[in-house]
Write an enzyme that holds these catalytic residues in place. Structure first.
Site, short mmCIF file in Angstrom:
data_model
loop_
_atom_site.label_atom_id
_atom_site.label_comp_id
_atom_site.label_asym_id
_atom_site.label_seq_id
_atom_site.Cartn_x
_atom_site.Cartn_y
_atom_site.Cartn_z
N LYS A 1 0.84 -1.22 0.00
CA LYS A 1 0.00 0.00 0.00
C LYS A 1 0.86 1.26 0.00
O LYS A 1 0.60 2.20 -0.74
CB LYS A 1 -0.90 -0.03 1.24
CG LYS A 1 -1.45 1.33 1.66
CD LYS A 1 -2.38 1.20 2.84
CE LYS A 1 -2.13 1.93 4.10
NZ LYS A 1 -1.40 3.14 4.24
N ASN A 2 1.91 1.26 0.84
CA ASN A 2 2.67 2.50 1.02
C ASN A 2 3.71 2.73 -0.07
O ASN A 2 4.46 3.71 -0.02
CB ASN A 2 3.31 2.53 2.42
CG ASN A 2 2.24 2.70 3.48
OD1 ASN A 2 1.10 3.04 3.18
ND2 ASN A 2 2.60 2.45 4.74
N ASP B 1 4.48 0.25 11.98
CA ASP B 1 3.24 -0.40 11.51
C ASP B 1 3.19 -1.89 11.86
O ASP B 1 2.14 -2.52 11.73
CB ASP B 1 3.12 -0.24 9.99
CG ASP B 1 3.24 1.21 9.58
OD1 ASP B 1 2.29 1.96 9.76
OD2 ASP B 1 4.33 1.60 9.13
N ARG C 1 -3.74 10.77 3.10
CA ARG C 1 -2.69 11.79 3.22
C ARG C 1 -1.91 11.94 1.91
O ARG C 1 -1.02 12.77 1.80
CB ARG C 1 -1.72 11.41 4.34
CG ARG C 1 -2.32 11.58 5.71
CD ARG C 1 -1.36 11.16 6.78
NE ARG C 1 -0.14 11.91 6.81
CZ ARG C 1 -0.03 13.16 7.29
NH1 ARG C 1 -1.07 13.76 7.78
NH2 ARG C 1 1.13 13.79 7.27
N ARG D 1 -8.92 -0.07 3.87
CA ARG D 1 -7.95 0.90 3.34
C ARG D 1 -6.62 0.23 3.01
O ARG D 1 -5.90 0.67 2.11
CB ARG D 1 -7.67 2.00 4.39
CG ARG D 1 -8.65 3.14 4.36
CD ARG D 1 -8.11 4.29 5.17
NE ARG D 1 -6.76 4.62 4.79
CZ ARG D 1 -5.86 5.18 5.59
NH1 ARG D 1 -6.16 5.48 6.83
NH2 ARG D 1 -4.65 5.44 5.17
N ARG E 1 0.48 14.26 13.12
CA ARG E 1 0.75 14.08 11.69
C ARG E 1 0.76 15.41 10.91
O ARG E 1 -0.01 15.62 9.97
CB ARG E 1 -0.23 13.08 11.08
CG ARG E 1 -0.25 11.77 11.83
CD ARG E 1 -0.88 10.65 11.07
NE ARG E 1 -0.03 10.14 10.02
CZ ARG E 1 -0.41 9.23 9.13
NH1 ARG E 1 -1.62 8.76 9.17
NH2 ARG E 1 0.42 8.79 8.22
N VAL F 1 8.21 6.45 16.60
CA VAL F 1 7.89 7.12 15.33
C VAL F 1 6.67 8.02 15.48
O VAL F 1 6.67 9.17 15.03
CB VAL F 1 7.68 6.08 14.21
CG1 VAL F 1 7.34 6.78 12.89
CG2 VAL F 1 8.92 5.22 14.04
N CYS G 1 -4.75 8.04 9.28
CA CYS G 1 -5.07 7.48 10.59
C CYS G 1 -4.73 8.46 11.71
O CYS G 1 -3.75 9.19 11.63
CB CYS G 1 -4.28 6.19 10.79
SG CYS G 1 -4.88 4.86 9.75
C1 EPZ Z 1 4.16 6.75 6.13
O1 EPZ Z 1 3.47 7.86 6.71
C2 EPZ Z 1 3.16 5.63 6.06
N1 EPZ Z 1 2.01 6.07 5.27
C3 EPZ Z 1 2.72 5.21 7.45
O2 EPZ Z 1 1.87 4.09 7.34
C4 EPZ Z 1 3.96 4.81 8.24
O3 EPZ Z 1 3.58 4.50 9.57
C5 EPZ Z 1 4.99 5.95 8.24
O4 EPZ Z 1 5.30 6.35 6.89
C6 EPZ Z 1 6.30 5.55 8.93
O5 EPZ Z 1 6.85 4.41 8.31
C7 EPZ Z 1 2.08 6.06 3.94
O6 EPZ Z 1 3.09 5.69 3.35
C8 EPZ Z 1 0.84 6.47 3.21
P1 EPZ Z 1 6.38 10.01 8.26
P2 EPZ Z 1 4.11 9.31 6.69
O7 EPZ Z 1 6.37 11.30 7.52
O8 EPZ Z 1 4.93 9.46 5.46
C9 EPZ Z 1 6.52 13.36 11.70
C10 EPZ Z 1 -0.07 2.80 7.70
O9 EPZ Z 1 -0.72 2.32 8.68
N2 EPZ Z 1 6.34 14.37 10.65
O10 EPZ Z 1 7.54 9.11 8.10
O11 EPZ Z 1 3.00 10.28 6.92
C11 EPZ Z 1 5.25 12.53 11.89
O12 EPZ Z 1 4.31 13.20 12.69
C12 EPZ Z 1 0.50 4.21 7.77
O13 EPZ Z 1 0.11 2.18 6.65
C13 EPZ Z 1 6.39 15.71 11.01
O14 EPZ Z 1 6.60 16.07 12.17
O15 EPZ Z 1 5.03 9.22 7.97
C14 EPZ Z 1 5.80 11.27 12.51
O16 EPZ Z 1 5.96 11.44 13.89
C15 EPZ Z 1 0.24 4.89 9.06
N3 EPZ Z 1 6.18 16.66 10.04
C16 EPZ Z 1 7.16 11.11 11.84
O17 EPZ Z 1 7.49 12.41 11.30
C17 EPZ Z 1 5.94 16.32 8.74
O18 EPZ Z 1 5.75 17.21 7.89
C18 EPZ Z 1 7.23 10.09 10.73
O19 EPZ Z 1 6.19 10.32 9.80
C19 EPZ Z 1 5.91 14.95 8.39
C20 EPZ Z 1 6.11 14.00 9.37
#
Ligand code: EPZ
Length: 438
Positions: free
Chosen positions: A23-24, A311, A97, A419, A126, A333, A121
């Protein structure tokens, strides 16, 4: 599909199922198709709601998208990209997102992008601050309006030097999808290097991009003027594979996950073995099973790749309720990814949450008011309960708990699970689960 499921638990899940593309990754490769001036084909695509949402968004922007379910193939024709109406984008994107990743490609193709309020989610704040800062660095002008964010690039997009405060997956993808056609060179420090990102880089390279990945989380991109379409087969969904592995462990079952591969799951496999789970790997997939006897408690910290994925955490916690002794799970994370444990406690689990960093390492969330560490005492027999699904992975965990518990549980809100888990009702039936809709 009815949003309520009755689960008659207490029996092991045994049998076989197939896991298709991640998915991701798939959702991001679909966005990359927007950058190609010629048609693209994506293979091994699962039929999940996130794919539908991104396909809908692409169509709103003039891309022709066709899905062949039997072959699991998506075909894109992005020769005529156009602006979409704000209201349509908003109505369509509600639960995802991914729209934030449309920015770079849309700026390159049509000179503007509109991003509605983002879904996804509820597992933490986020924010999208990294994304907006990156776009600004490339030269984009970000205008926050009542309905969302309007982005333009009057002077074009230019290569830049970005250093991420944290190796965010989405922010790394944002940089890649924008840099490939920006003028000049881009350097990204502290990048995320998840296998799904490496597969996105492979897609972009097929399209004509020039990208190198150094050993120290540094990615360099040389912008090119034009990108073509691609033909690519997605890597398997290692989150779904691990979810079924945890389901096998929690229900004392035996599941062959066809399509699961070892290299991207090494960290999970080590942990699974330490807990006391067994697995056999062959060319077709991985068989995960409970070998009998007791499960072991562990200390675990989630982390960015190559660490233990956030995840993977939620489904595994259900299995840890059946392990002997005290397990510690430190979520580093997301600040708020243990909400699902309340329902597990209502089913008989003993899980206590802490604000402190219990795993050993201090993380970004220590000394703040986030309950991001869990202590799980086991083994505790689980009993049936009425549960409401909180988010995708939490929801799947509730389903596993209900399947492991004695008695009949009701699980409300199972639509969310669609989803990210393809045909999960069909797969549950194939594993002998006793579940009924409504
Ligand atoms: C991706 O989300 C995945 N989603 C998530 O999977 C996954 O948990 C995550 O990466 C970590 O591996 C998709 O790929 C669609 P991040 P993403 O930016 O890209 C902070 C699932 O269940 N952050 O790596 O949104 C954030 O709050 C989902 O399949 C900021 O502070 O995750 C988090 O604490 C859930 N500011 C950390 O970074 C920003 O602008 C990591 O988030 C962006 C992120």
């Amino acid at each position: 599909m009815n949003d309520l499921l009755r689960v008659h638990g207490g029996a092991p899940l045994t049998g076989e199922l197939t896991v298709r593309g991640a998915k991701n990754f798939v959702s991001k490769a679909m966005v990359a198709a927007l950058l190609g001036e010629t048609s693209s084909v994506l293979r091994n695509v699962p039929l999940i709601r996130d794919v539908d949402v991104v396909a809908g968004l692409l169509r709103l922007h003039g891309v022709r998208v066709e899905y062949d379910d039997d072959a699991g193939e998506l075909h894109f024709d992005s020769s005529n990209v156009e602006s979409a109406h704000v209201r349509d984008i908003d109505a369509h994107a509600g639960s995802s997102r991914i729209p934030i990743l449309f920015c770079g490609p849309l700026l390159h193709r049509i000179g503007e992008a509109f991003i509605p309020d983002l879904g996804g989610c509820h597992i933490g704040d986020r924010p999208i601050d990294f994304h907006l800062a990156i776009l600004r660095q490339f030269g984009a002008v970000v205008d926050k309006q009542e309905q969302g964010i309007h982005i333009t690039a009057p002077g074009g997009l230019h290569g830049t030097k970005v250093e991420l405060p944290y190796p965010s997956v989405g922010a790394t993808e944002q940089t890649l999808l924008t840099a490939v056609r920006a003028s000049g060179k881009t350097e990204l420090k502290n990048a995320a290097i998840e296998p799904e990102i490496m597969d996105l880089i492979a897609v972009l390279q097929k399209m004509g991009a020039i990208i190198s990945v150094d050993t120290d989380r540094v990615i360099r991109v040389e912008g090119v003027e034009r990108l073509e379409g691609f033909v690519h087969t997605s890597l398997p969904d290692r989150i779904e594979a691990a979810s079924w592995a945890s389901a096998a462990l929690a229900t004392r079952g035996d599941i062959f996950v066809r399509g699961a591969t070892q290299p991207d799951m090494m960290t999970f496999l080590n942990t699974f073995r330490k807990v006391g789970g067994a697995f056999h790997i062959d060319d077709q997939g991985i068989r995960f099973f409970h070998p009998g006897g007791r499960l072991n408690s562990i200390v675990l910290e989630t982390d960015v790749h190559p660490g233990f994925m956030t995840d993977w955490q939620q489904p595994l916690v259900v299995a840890l309720t059946q392990a002997e002794g005290l397990s510690i799970v430190h979520e580093t994370v997301y600040e708020n990814r243990f909400g699902f444990t309340e329902a597990l406690n209502a089913m008989g689990a003993q899980i206590q949450l802490y604000r402190e960093c219990l795993g050993g390492l201090e993380c970004r969330f220590g000394q703040r008011n986030f309950y991001h560490s869990a202590a799980i005492s086991g083994p505790t027999p689980l009993h049936a309960a009425d549960i409401v699904v909180p988010d995708l992975r939490g929801g799947f965990s509730h389903l596993i708990a209900a399947l492991a518990a004695e008695g009949t549980s009701t699980v409300l809100g199972i639509e969310v699970i669609n989803r990210g888990y393809e045909h999960f009702m069909r797969k549950l039936a194939a594993l002998g689960a006793n579940v009924e809709a409504g």
